[in-house]
Design an enzyme around this catalytic site. Structure first.
Site, short mmCIF file in Angstrom:
data_model
loop_
_atom_site.label_atom_id
_atom_site.label_comp_id
_atom_site.label_asym_id
_atom_site.label_seq_id
_atom_site.Cartn_x
_atom_site.Cartn_y
_atom_site.Cartn_z
N THR A 151 0.83 -1.21 0.00
CA THR A 151 0.00 0.00 0.00
C THR A 151 0.86 1.26 0.00
OG1 THR A 151 -0.11 -0.18 2.41
CG2 THR A 151 -1.93 -1.12 1.18
N SER B 216 2.05 4.66 10.69
CA SER B 216 1.49 3.91 9.56
C SER B 216 1.50 4.79 8.33
CB SER B 216 0.06 3.48 9.88
OG SER B 216 -0.78 4.61 9.85
N LYS B 217 1.30 4.12 7.19
CA LYS B 217 1.23 4.87 5.94
C LYS B 217 0.06 5.86 6.02
CE LYS B 217 2.96 0.71 3.90
NZ LYS B 217 2.50 -0.63 3.54
N GLN B 218 -1.00 5.43 6.75
CA GLN B 218 -2.19 6.28 6.84
C GLN B 218 -1.91 7.58 7.59
OE1 GLN B 218 -2.28 2.87 7.36
NE2 GLN B 218 -3.19 2.57 5.35
N GLY C 298 0.83 9.17 7.52
CA GLY C 298 1.87 9.92 6.83
C GLY C 298 3.29 9.56 7.19
#
Ligand code: GLU
Length: 314
Positions: A23, A254-256, A258
């Site tokens: 992702t 997390s990627k969410q 940033g």
């Protein structure tokens, strides 16, 4: 009635794996899980494999898997076999699902989220939007004329809710009442995609994974996966869930939220930072290879394994 499926036993050599979802690029948190699984496999003299978990296609980012493999290579974390791509594994997932359906251990479900919420509301227990949407078991006895949407695994077996106890090498004794905590969970989604729980269990077995080493945010899935392994007659690996890297706001990085892509231009510094999260000491080294060898010794000392335990199932 549960069918008499064989109890799974390992014949594989010690095998670890890193299973990123593509992702986005690896960040400091995912590097910790990658390094820990690599060190644990190497400390056991075992194999280390990579699996690209690209089943949830809407969440996958084109090119991310290649970026991740490049980042791992820059850190010296090279798999012992070509990566397994979950997008190529549909036939294996279907075969597992067919076995569960034929044995009466899984069933088609016609409920939408709204149906599930309505079923709980009718029992005077309205859904709390922050809580897990536990499935009330509505379609266990049949679809009642509704078209099938998803396929679910029974978590009530022989009239009793499934309880799973397991031991995590870092977190210690764990247990979950799967029927209460999550209810009959999804194996094949209403949108036609394979659920993470089924894909991970089928692939860990197919890859001969003896040791699951991954981030603590995934620990909560373990009881579901052990139940599924038992229903499929597959061995249960050992588990070690690694500490999470927290963002400045205290949430899991997390990627969410940033998280910055991992900087692999200074691989030794990046490896050392991941090792520090794992509680390993600072290790002087002149090359990535030397550093990884020293870190493998440090890991073996920190997380020893009883050889007798290996090869048994939970
Ligand atoms: N693909 C999952 C993730 O990236 C990890 C699955 C696992 O290690 O079991 O969060």
């Amino acid at each position: 009635m549960s069918p008499a499926l064989p109890t799974g036993r390992f014949s594989a050599p010690p095998t670890g794996r890193f299973a990123p979802s593509p992702t986005g690029p690896l960040h400091a948190g995912s590097a910790v899980a990658a390094l820990a699984s690599w060190l644990d496999a190497r400390a056991q003299g075992g194999r280390w494999l990579v699996r690209i978990e690209d089943v949830d296609t809407p969440r996958c980012q084109p090119g991310a898997a290649e970026v991740i493999l490049g980042q791992l290579a820059a850190l010296g974390l090279l798999p012992d076999a070509p990566p397994l791509w979950q997008s190529s594994r549909g036939a294996a997932y279907q075969a597992a699902l067919d076995r569960l359906l034929a044995a009466g251990l899984a069933y088609p479900c016609g409920c939408s989220r709204r149906d599930i919420d309505a079923a709980w509301a009718a029992q005077g227990r309205p859904h709390d939007r922050f809580a897990e949407r536990v499935y009330p078991g509505t379609c266990r006895a049949g679809l009642n004329g509704k078209p099938a949407r998803a396929t679910r695994l029974m978590t009530v077996v022989d009239g009793a809710g499934v309880q799973i106890a397991w031991t995590d090498r870092r977190l210690g004794a764990q247990q979950q009442d799967v029927a209460q905590a999550v209810g009959d969970f999804i194996l094949h989604r209403a949108d036609g995609l394979w659920a993470y729980q089924l894909a991970v269990v089928v692939d860990d077995a197919a890859q001969g994974v003896t040791d699951v080493v991954r981030g603590a945010d995934l620990a909560d899935n373990t009881a579901r996966q052990i139940h599924l392994q038992r229903q499929l007659g597959l061995p249960t690996p050992r588990h070690l869930h690694t500490p999470l890297v927290l963002a400045p706001d205290g949430h899991k990085l997390s990627k969410q939220n940033g998280a910055a892509p991992l900087d692999t231009r200074q691989p030794l510094a990046t490896l050392q930072a991941a090792a520090a999260v794992l509680g390993l000491p600072a290790l002087p080294a002149t090359s990535v290879t030397d550093w990884l060898a020293a870190a493998t010794r440090a890991w073996a000392a920190a997380w020893p394994l009883q050889p007798a335990v290996h090869g048994t199932v939970a």
